[in-house]
Each structure stands twice: as C-alpha cells, then as structure tokens.
Design a protein around this motif. Structure first.
Motif, PDB file in Angstrom:
ATOM      1  N   UNK A 190      -0.407   5.552 -11.551  1.00 16.65           N
ATOM      2  CA  UNK A 190       0.536   5.543 -10.430  1.00 16.65           C
ATOM      3  C   UNK A 190       1.178   4.172 -10.305  1.00 16.65           C
ATOM      4  N   UNK A 191       2.488   4.169 -10.105  1.00 20.03           N
ATOM      5  CA  UNK A 191       3.227   2.922  -9.929  1.00 20.03           C
ATOM      6  C   UNK A 191       2.981   2.367  -8.536  1.00 20.03           C
ATOM      7  N   UNK A 192       2.932   1.041  -8.438  1.00 20.98           N
ATOM      8  CA  UNK A 192       2.736   0.399  -7.150  1.00 20.98           C
ATOM      9  C   UNK A 192       4.028   0.443  -6.340  1.00 20.98           C
ATOM     10  N   UNK A 193       5.152   0.225  -7.020  1.00 20.38           N
ATOM     11  CA  UNK A 193       6.435   0.211  -6.315  1.00 20.38           C
ATOM     12  C   UNK A 193       7.261   1.447  -6.662  1.00 20.38           C
ATOM     13  N   UNK A 194       8.194   1.761  -5.806  1.00 29.69           N
ATOM     14  CA  UNK A 194       9.096   2.898  -6.005  1.00 29.69           C
ATOM     15  C   UNK A 194      10.117   2.551  -7.090  1.00 29.69           C
ATOM     16  N   UNK A 195      10.711   3.598  -7.673  1.00 28.36           N
ATOM     17  CA  UNK A 195      11.692   3.406  -8.735  1.00 28.36           C
ATOM     18  C   UNK A 195      12.849   2.527  -8.263  1.00 28.36           C
ATOM     19  N   UNK A 196      13.354   2.767  -7.071  1.00 30.76           N
ATOM     20  CA  UNK A 196      14.506   1.993  -6.569  1.00 30.76           C
ATOM     21  C   UNK A 196      14.182   0.499  -6.519  1.00 30.76           C
ATOM     22  N   UNK A 197      12.967   0.148  -6.161  1.00 31.68           N
ATOM     23  CA  UNK A 197      12.559  -1.262  -6.122  1.00 31.68           C
ATOM     24  C   UNK A 197      12.498  -1.849  -7.541  1.00 31.68           C
ATOM     25  N   UNK A 198      11.907  -1.092  -8.454  1.00 33.57           N
ATOM     26  CA  UNK A 198      11.811  -1.562  -9.846  1.00 33.57           C
ATOM     27  C   UNK A 198      13.202  -1.688 -10.463  1.00 33.57           C
TER      28      UNK A 198
END
Length: 142
Positions: free
Chosen positions: A87-95
């Motif tokens: 699981x990613x820590x940050x959302x796609x928009x943030x990355x």
C-alpha cells in the motif's frame, strides 16, 4: 543416445578462453565445448563412473550455498515484507505533484518503451508513407 537438447550454434565456444570470470562462478557455467564434455560425462556416469557424478553434485551444491548469489541481507529484507508494504503511503495526486516538480514532466509524458501515441492524422501519414503515396516535396531550389 545422449545429445544436446538444442543447437549450440549461438553458444559461446569455450569457457576456458574466459580469464576474468570469478573461478567460483565459472565452475557453474558451460559454453559449447563444456556442454559437449558434460554430455560425454553423462554417458560415462551412466556407465558407472560415479566420481564424475560426485564432482557434478559438488558444483551444484557450491552454487546452492554460495554467498555470491544467496545474500542473507536480501533474504531477511524479503522475509520482512508485509501486506502493508503493497500500500502506498501517499495518494497518486500527491506523488504526481512531487514527480512534476522533480522532473518537470509534460502534461502527458511518454517514453520510448512501447508505442508512441498516434493521432489519426499521424496514422494516415504513416500508412501513406508505407505505400509511398505521400506528396513529394522538392528539395531543389529554383
């Protein structure tokens, strides 16, 4: 009958000619000459030469336990992987925002891996190019 399972045509010729390969790694390899020797040794093992079989088993065993390819730290890191790691820590928009700031990517970044996006106009021009029906442009000056 014992024979190679495939052509040796594209196999390097002789491992003995390689002088810079680590001897431990070299022992695990076989070029065409060595493959043919192995076939000969298989026939001799079948005829009862067990010392050849023992030598082969030693080579296989040395690879199976070699620290050159079996790294304890990698095994420990792999064993420590959990479902949460997927699981990613940050959302796609943030990355995406961070990547844009870091790399200055265009709105629709593409790479040379795979196919380039093509508009209908480009596809038609490419089809005409293949058929040689594109308009000729004169390069001579008048």
């Amino acid at each position: 009958m014992i024979a190679p399972s495939c052509s040796l045509l594209h196999t390097p010729f002789d491992l003995d000619l390689e002088t810079v390969i680590n001897p431990f790694v070299k022992n695990w390899m076989a070029f065409a000459k060595q493959k043919l020797n192995e076939i000969n040794e298989l026939a001799r093992i079948i005829d009862g030469e067990n010392d050849l079989l023992l030598e082969n088993l030693k080579a296989i065993s040395s690879r199976n336990v070699s620290p050159l390819i079996h790294k304890q730290e990698v095994k420990q890191q792999t064993a420590a992987i959990t479902d949460e790691d997927a699981n990613r820590i940050s959302k796609f928009a943030e990355r995406q925002k961070i990547q844009q700031q870091t790399f200055g990517l265009p709105l629709f970044p593409t790479t040379t891996i795979g196919s380039f996006p093509q508009t209908d106009d480009i596809r038609q021009l490419r089809a005409k190019l293949k058929k040689a029906t594109y308009p000729r442009i004169s390069t001579t000056s008048k």
